[in-house]
Design a protein around this motif. Structure first.
Motif, PDB file in Angstrom:
ATOM      1  N   TYR A 722       0.971  -1.132  -0.022  1.00 24.51           N
ATOM      2  CA  TYR A 722       0.054  -0.152   0.073  1.00 24.51           C
ATOM      3  C   TYR A 722       0.842   1.073  -0.155  1.00 24.51           C
ATOM      4  N   GLU A 723       0.668   2.068  -1.144  1.00 28.43           N
ATOM      5  CA  GLU A 723       1.527   3.415  -0.858  1.00 28.43           C
ATOM      6  C   GLU A 723       0.654   4.319  -1.701  1.00 28.43           C
ATOM      7  N   CYS A 724       1.047   5.577  -1.604  1.00 24.87           N
ATOM      8  CA  CYS A 724       0.349   6.832  -2.119  1.00 24.87           C
ATOM      9  C   CYS A 724       0.894   7.293  -3.264  1.00 24.87           C
ATOM     10  N   GLU A 725       0.325   7.154  -4.327  1.00 21.26           N
ATOM     11  CA  GLU A 725       0.714   7.617  -5.692  1.00 21.26           C
ATOM     12  C   GLU A 725       0.783   9.047  -5.708  1.00 21.26           C
ATOM     13  N   VAL A 726       1.761   9.885  -5.890  1.00 21.69           N
ATOM     14  CA  VAL A 726       1.986  11.156  -5.828  1.00 21.69           C
ATOM     15  C   VAL A 726       0.864  11.982  -6.928  1.00 21.69           C
ATOM     16  N   GLY A 727       0.464  11.133  -7.866  1.00 18.90           N
ATOM     17  CA  GLY A 727      -0.699  11.683  -8.725  1.00 18.90           C
ATOM     18  C   GLY A 727       0.237  12.518  -9.524  1.00 18.90           C
ATOM     19  N   SER A 728       0.951  13.681  -9.530  1.00 17.48           N
ATOM     20  CA  SER A 728       1.763  14.352 -10.425  1.00 17.48           C
ATOM     21  C   SER A 728       3.065  14.409 -10.004  1.00 17.48           C
ATOM     22  N   THR A 729       3.895  13.892 -10.632  1.00 18.93           N
ATOM     23  CA  THR A 729       5.431  13.917 -10.588  1.00 18.93           C
ATOM     24  C   THR A 729       5.885  15.430 -10.488  1.00 18.93           C
ATOM     25  N   PHE A 730       5.444  15.914 -11.484  1.00 19.90           N
ATOM     26  CA  PHE A 730       5.793  17.552 -11.501  1.00 19.90           C
ATOM     27  C   PHE A 730       5.352  18.250 -10.417  1.00 19.90           C
ATOM     28  N   GLY A 731       4.274  18.113  -9.865  1.00 19.35           N
ATOM     29  CA  GLY A 731       3.732  18.797  -8.768  1.00 19.35           C
ATOM     30  C   GLY A 731       4.604  18.669  -7.333  1.00 19.35           C
ATOM     31  N   PHE A 732       5.189  17.317  -7.180  1.00 20.06           N
ATOM     32  CA  PHE A 732       6.099  16.798  -6.057  1.00 20.06           C
ATOM     33  C   PHE A 732       7.165  17.600  -6.338  1.00 20.06           C
ATOM     34  N   ALA A 733       7.640  17.602  -7.504  1.00 18.32           N
ATOM     35  CA  ALA A 733       9.148  18.221  -7.930  1.00 18.32           C
ATOM     36  C   ALA A 733       9.244  19.582  -7.645  1.00 18.32           C
ATOM     37  N   VAL A 734       7.974  20.455  -8.198  1.00 14.38           N
ATOM     38  CA  VAL A 734       7.629  21.750  -7.561  1.00 14.38           C
ATOM     39  C   VAL A 734       7.661  22.184  -6.420  1.00 14.38           C
ATOM     40  N   LEU A 735       7.239  21.257  -5.588  1.00 13.68           N
ATOM     41  CA  LEU A 735       7.097  21.326  -3.742  1.00 13.68           C
ATOM     42  C   LEU A 735       8.643  21.239  -3.500  1.00 13.68           C
ATOM     43  N   LEU A 736       9.179  20.219  -3.729  1.00 18.38           N
ATOM     44  CA  LEU A 736      10.567  20.100  -3.085  1.00 18.38           C
ATOM     45  C   LEU A 736      11.555  21.206  -3.704  1.00 18.38           C
ATOM     46  N   SER A 737      11.340  21.509  -5.021  1.00 18.42           N
ATOM     47  CA  SER A 737      12.261  22.410  -5.634  1.00 18.42           C
ATOM     48  C   SER A 737      12.054  23.810  -4.771  1.00 18.42           C
ATOM     49  N   TYR A 738      10.892  24.142  -4.428  1.00 19.06           N
ATOM     50  CA  TYR A 738      10.637  25.628  -3.976  1.00 19.06           C
ATOM     51  C   TYR A 738      11.337  25.619  -2.283  1.00 19.06           C
ATOM     52  N   ILE A 739      11.112  24.525  -1.791  1.00 20.00           N
ATOM     53  CA  ILE A 739      11.739  24.439  -0.428  1.00 20.00           C
ATOM     54  C   ILE A 739      13.069  24.592  -0.566  1.00 20.00           C
ATOM     55  N   GLY A 740      13.761  23.698  -1.544  1.00 20.06           N
ATOM     56  CA  GLY A 740      15.221  23.671  -1.769  1.00 20.06           C
ATOM     57  C   GLY A 740      15.625  25.076  -2.184  1.00 20.06           C
ATOM     58  N   LEU A 741      14.938  25.803  -2.958  1.00 21.99           N
ATOM     59  CA  LEU A 741      15.347  27.242  -3.286  1.00 21.99           C
ATOM     60  C   LEU A 741      15.493  28.235  -2.210  1.00 21.99           C
ATOM     61  N   LEU A 742      14.362  27.988  -1.314  1.00 20.24           N
ATOM     62  CA  LEU A 742      14.607  29.038  -0.178  1.00 20.24           C
ATOM     63  C   LEU A 742      15.657  28.692   0.759  1.00 20.24           C
ATOM     64  N   ALA A 743      16.005  27.257   0.628  1.00 22.17           N
ATOM     65  CA  ALA A 743      17.097  27.032   1.766  1.00 22.17           C
ATOM     66  C   ALA A 743      18.315  27.238   1.342  1.00 22.17           C
ATOM     67  N   PHE A 744      18.575  27.067  -0.080  1.00 19.97           N
ATOM     68  CA  PHE A 744      19.682  27.704  -0.620  1.00 19.97           C
ATOM     69  C   PHE A 744      19.873  29.140  -0.525  1.00 19.97           C
ATOM     70  N   ILE A 745      19.018  29.925  -0.824  1.00 17.29           N
ATOM     71  CA  ILE A 745      19.108  31.295  -0.334  1.00 17.29           C
ATOM     72  C   ILE A 745      19.344  31.639   0.843  1.00 17.29           C
ATOM     73  N   SER A 746      18.770  30.877   1.777  1.00 17.04           N
ATOM     74  CA  SER A 746      19.139  31.064   3.317  1.00 17.04           C
ATOM     75  C   SER A 746      20.521  30.884   3.428  1.00 17.04           C
ATOM     76  N   PHE A 747      21.104  29.731   3.048  1.00 13.00           N
ATOM     77  CA  PHE A 747      22.341  29.007   3.235  1.00 13.00           C
ATOM     78  C   PHE A 747      23.419  30.250   2.777  1.00 13.00           C
ATOM     79  N   VAL A 748      23.275  30.529   1.697  1.00 11.35           N
ATOM     80  CA  VAL A 748      24.001  31.584   0.736  1.00 11.35           C
ATOM     81  C   VAL A 748      24.202  32.775   1.670  1.00 11.35           C
ATOM     82  N   LEU A 749      23.170  33.357   2.163  1.00  9.60           N
ATOM     83  CA  LEU A 749      23.071  34.466   2.700  1.00  9.60           C
ATOM     84  C   LEU A 749      23.872  34.622   4.267  1.00  9.60           C
ATOM     85  N   ALA A 750      23.539  33.377   4.912  1.00 15.91           N
ATOM     86  CA  ALA A 750      24.002  33.093   6.135  1.00 15.91           C
ATOM     87  C   ALA A 750      25.716  32.831   6.159  1.00 15.91           C
ATOM     88  N   PHE A 751      25.802  32.270   4.928  1.00 20.58           N
ATOM     89  CA  PHE A 751      27.070  31.945   4.711  1.00 20.58           C
ATOM     90  C   PHE A 751      28.068  33.217   4.430  1.00 20.58           C
TER      91      PHE A 751
END
Length: 839
Positions: A722-751
């Protein structure tokens, strides 16, 4: 006052033409009762319309027509002060005659009414009752539809006539073949007949039935056609022999016949000649109750036939009307028609003296109808006749409704009504579309948007009686259900089966596969034809994907199910860790609230620190959605909660980093203006905006391609994951990419801000926390992709917990250490002094 015009009688009433003219009384000055409808025999210069022979059924239809007109004329509530007349038109069963007649009438080429002498000529056509054959109706409706002349058929069933764009003036009181085909398919499914033969006539009726059968079976499944054969229109013994031989040799024990009486008669003659028994016949409405086929020679073959019959009705008073018929009386209906009725009933002929023949009985006119048995006087089983009756009444009700139109409230231009003296067929057509009345038998008569009547059929069964005779009995009905399909109701206890077993036959291309084998479709054959081959490991015949075979491959055992459960060690460990993280967040939040007035809490915007702790608490809690049996709401919520919680968390860190840089810049000469862009309102607004973007991404994802629970059997044959199909791989990728983008900007500014003076060492903590966060999620992606089943959920939960603990410890661990263990350093002077001494 003169009587209305009478017309010359017709012979065979296959088509009834209704005409109208407001001045048919031949008295231009003071018109008495208006004769608006005629059913007449039309005469041509090219075609001679004297048919050699006419069936009892056709005579009965015409007599029913005559009765309906007379009954309406006697009804004071329907068309008061108007008298209906009729004439009969005989097409002799020839398409060219019927079509030419319709074309001639519609184009107005016939002679008009002459007010002199006997009102010779033909009134302008107003409406038609007929034709019986679908092909004839198509030809006539194509022509008369251009002139918007109403046509009401009582027997044409071709589904093609339901196209109201092509046949805008066509109506019928018999259901379409599309519904009849569906009714037959319901019978096939009911008895489990999957391999059947289909015979149709060589005309539009047969062509569209075959097309409808193939289309409906492909959509609904459950049965296949072993063969589709076209019965010749004319007598062709060689072709009939070939077709009957095919029936004899085919494995299909069920034969469906959509054909007219005459074609079915020829077919069964050949069946009897070749002595083909053991077939279950299914009859269309065209011959399901045909008396001509109920003869002793055919019953051994047709006994047990199931038929779809036209809805039976009752016409009160019809028998009395027929008994009053006499060729010597001055009847209001066609004299020649009455002669035919008389000749057929008593098997005699009216002939002039010079044409007498010694071996032929002559009709005297003194015969007694009460003393003769004939099907023309049997009104107990009215089917097509009942449709004729309803067709005449439909036109009468349409005219009656039109005459009740109130001036100024009419349906035509400028809300006008139709004028009786200048009535046009298209005006009558408008009211015919809205007809809705109930017959004395209790049936509702109305037409849908396609001009079709309310669909309902009786299911008939041919019973072979001990004395060698036969009777046709009603064993069920098919009517339109709420979902638009045929709803079958059968009384199986009444059905007579013409087999030794007295049970319904089996008709299948291949027998059901025994336990331990499975179906393998035969190449080039329909899906109903298959071989049975041994099942592979774990497979059983007719098995479900939720089950696994027993070792003997003859029984189904439930497959083992797998998902990340709260009851297994891994699930318990992750759940405990998640709750622990939530508790620590709550504890830290309580410490910060209690010590909210101290410098170390107030430094670098305490409001953002509180919001960051709340978001971390949500991050820990959202990991619980990944544990347990996947359901629709958990699949939809888990990634949305995860995405929004982490964006809220990272947004707070990003804003804290920007505030640190702004404060440092403001501490330099001339840099104070930069702080006005990073006030509390701007900080809250930035966090809110960044979080709303992620919420919008999640909303679009769930609405357009929602994650769904899924039973995956690809990982293991004997196990369901039993598993959850993500439905839209693109939607899941956008969600992770947006988190990663904010985290990367925070890391660069803090660095970039890591080397600020010690009193700005918040940047060092942010740099370290973002380093942990990015490292966890960079490692997560390949681990998640390569982890099957429940381990994929465990990897995602671990990533959530690891990154959340990393942020919690890196950002709040040093501050809690000072607050709880080194309170002497929790002063503004100590904080600033520590910064000076170490610089």
């Amino acid at each position: 006052m003169q009587t209305p015009c009478r017309k010359t009688p017709g012979i065979e009433p296959r088509t009834f033409l209704l005409q109208g003219n407001s001045s048919t009384n031949c008295i231009p000055a003071v018109p008495p009762l208006n004769t608006l409808f005629y059913i007449y025999k039309h005469e041509y210069k090219t075609f001679k319309l004297t048919c050699p022979k006419h069936t009892a059924a056709n005579i009965f239809y015409a007599m029913t027509m005559a009765f309906a007109v007379e009954e309406i004329n006697k009804n004071p509530d329907l068309l008061p002060n108007l008298t209906l007349g009729y004439s009969l038109y005989d097409n002799c069963g020839a398409l060219v005659i019927g079509f030419s007649g319709a074309l001639s009438l519609a184009s107005g080429q016939e002679e008009g009414i002459s007010p002199q002498e006997n009102c010779s000529g033909t009134p302008p056509i107003l409406a038609i009752v007929g034709d019986s054959y679908s092909t004839f109706s198509i030809a006539i409706a194509n022509v008369l539809g251009l002139f918007k002349i109403p046509i009401v058929s009582y027997f044409a069933t071709c589904s093609c006539l339901s196209d109201h764009r092509q046949f805008p003036s066509f109506f019928r009181t018999i259901p379409s073949d599309a519904f009849q085909v569906n009714a037959v398919i319901q019978i096939l499914k009911h008895f489990g007949w999957t391999w059947v033969g289909l015979l149709v006539t060589d005309d539009d009726y047969g062509f569209y039935v075959a097309q409808s059968f193939q289309s409906s079976l492909s959509q609904q499944g459950g049965a296949c056609l072993a063969y589709v054969e076209v019965l010749p229109w004319d007598s062709k013994p060689g072709e009939l022999k070939r077709i009957v031989n095919l029936i004899k040799t085919s494995m299909a024990r069920v034969v469906i016949v959509f054909a007219h009486e005459i074609h079915t008669f020829r077919l069964i003659e050949e069946v009897a000649e070749q002595n083909v028994t053991g077939q279950q016949w299914i009859a269309s409405e065209a011959w399901a109750s045909a008396a001509v086929l109920q003869i002793p020679r055919f019953i051994p073959f047709l006994g047990g036939t199931l038929g779809i019959a036209i809805r039976r009705g009752e016409i009160p008073g019809l028998r009395d009307f027929l008994l009053q018929t006499h060729p010597n009386k001055n009847n209001n209906y066609e004299t020649n028609l009455v002669r035919q009725f008389w000749e057929h009933t008593f098997q005699c002929k009216f002939k002039p003296a010079e044409e007498e023949e010694d071996d032929e009985a002559l009709c005297t006119g003194d015969e007694d109808l009460e003393q003769v048995e004939t099907e023309l006087l049997d009104v107990s089983n009215l089917r097509p006749e009942y449709n004729v009756y309803k067709a005449v009444y439909a036109l009468a009700h349409a005219l009656d409704e039109m005459l009740h139109c109130e001036p100024g409230k009419g349906p035509f231009v400028d809300r006008t009504c139709a004028a009786l003296q200048s009535l046009e067929p298209w005006q009558l057509l408008h009211y015919l579309q809205k007809v809705n009345f109930t017959t004395p038998f209790g049936d509702q008569v109305s037409f849908d948007e396609n001009g079709d009547a309310l669909p309902m059929y009786d299911v008939m069964n041919w019973v072979w009686l001990p004395d060698g005779g036969t009777k046709i009995q009603n064993v069920g009905e098919v009517k339109k259900s709420a979902f638009g399909r045929g709803e079958l109701v059968l009384n199986e206890n009444l059905i007579f089966w013409n087999f030794e077993s007295k049970q319904p036959p089996q008709s299948a291309c291949s027998e059901n596969c025994p336990p331990g084998t499975r179906m393998a479709r035969k190449k080039g054959q329909p899906v109903c034809c298959f071989d049975c081959i041994p099942c592979s490991d774990g497979k059983i015949s007719n098995g479900s994907k939720d089950f696994w075979s027993s070792p003997q491959r003859d029984d189904c055992l439930p497959k083992e199910t797998e998902f990340l459960s709260y009851h297994e060690p891994l699930g318990i460990c992750l759940t405990t860790t998640s709750l622990l993280g939530t508790f620590i967040c709550a504890l830290v939040l309580g410490i910060f609230i209690y010590h909210r007035s101290t410098p170390i809490v107030r430094a670098n915007n305490s409001e953002l620190s509180f919001l960051l702790l709340v978001s971390l608490k949500l991050c820990f809690l959202c990991s619980l959605l990944f544990i347990g049996r996947p359901r629709l709401w958990t699949c939809q919520l888990r990634h949305a909660a995860f995405g929004i919680s982490f964006v809220l968390c990272v947004s707070c860190i990003l804003v804290k980093t920007m505030v640190v840089l702004a404060v440092f810049k403001a501490s330099k000469p001339g840099g104070g203006a930069s702080l006005k862009w990073f006030g509390p309102t701007q900080q809250r607004g930035t966090v809110f905006t960044l979080t709303c973007i992620q919420a919008a991404v999640c909303t679009v994802w769930i609405v357009s391609a929602s994650p769904m629970p899924h039973k995956n059997t690809q990982y293991h044959n004997d196990k369901i994951v039993y598993e959850c199909e993500v439905g839209s791989t693109f939607g899941f990728a956008v969600l992770l990419s947006y988190i990663g983008l904010l985290a990367f900007i925070s890391f660069v500014l803090a660095f970039l801000a890591r080397n600020l003076p010690d009193n700005f060492n918040e940047a060092k903590l942010i740099t370290f926390s973002m380093l942990i966060f990015c490292a966890v999620w960079v490692a997560f992606v390949p681990a998640y992709i390569n982890s099957p089943g429940r381990y994929a959920d465990a990897v995602e939960v671990f990533a959530i917990l690891a990154s959340s603990f990393g942020l919690l410890v890196a950002l709040f661990g040093p501050k809690c250490y000072i607050i709880l263990l080194r309170p002497e350093r929790n002063t503004k002077k100590a904080i600033m002094g520590r910064g000076i001494t170490t610089s």
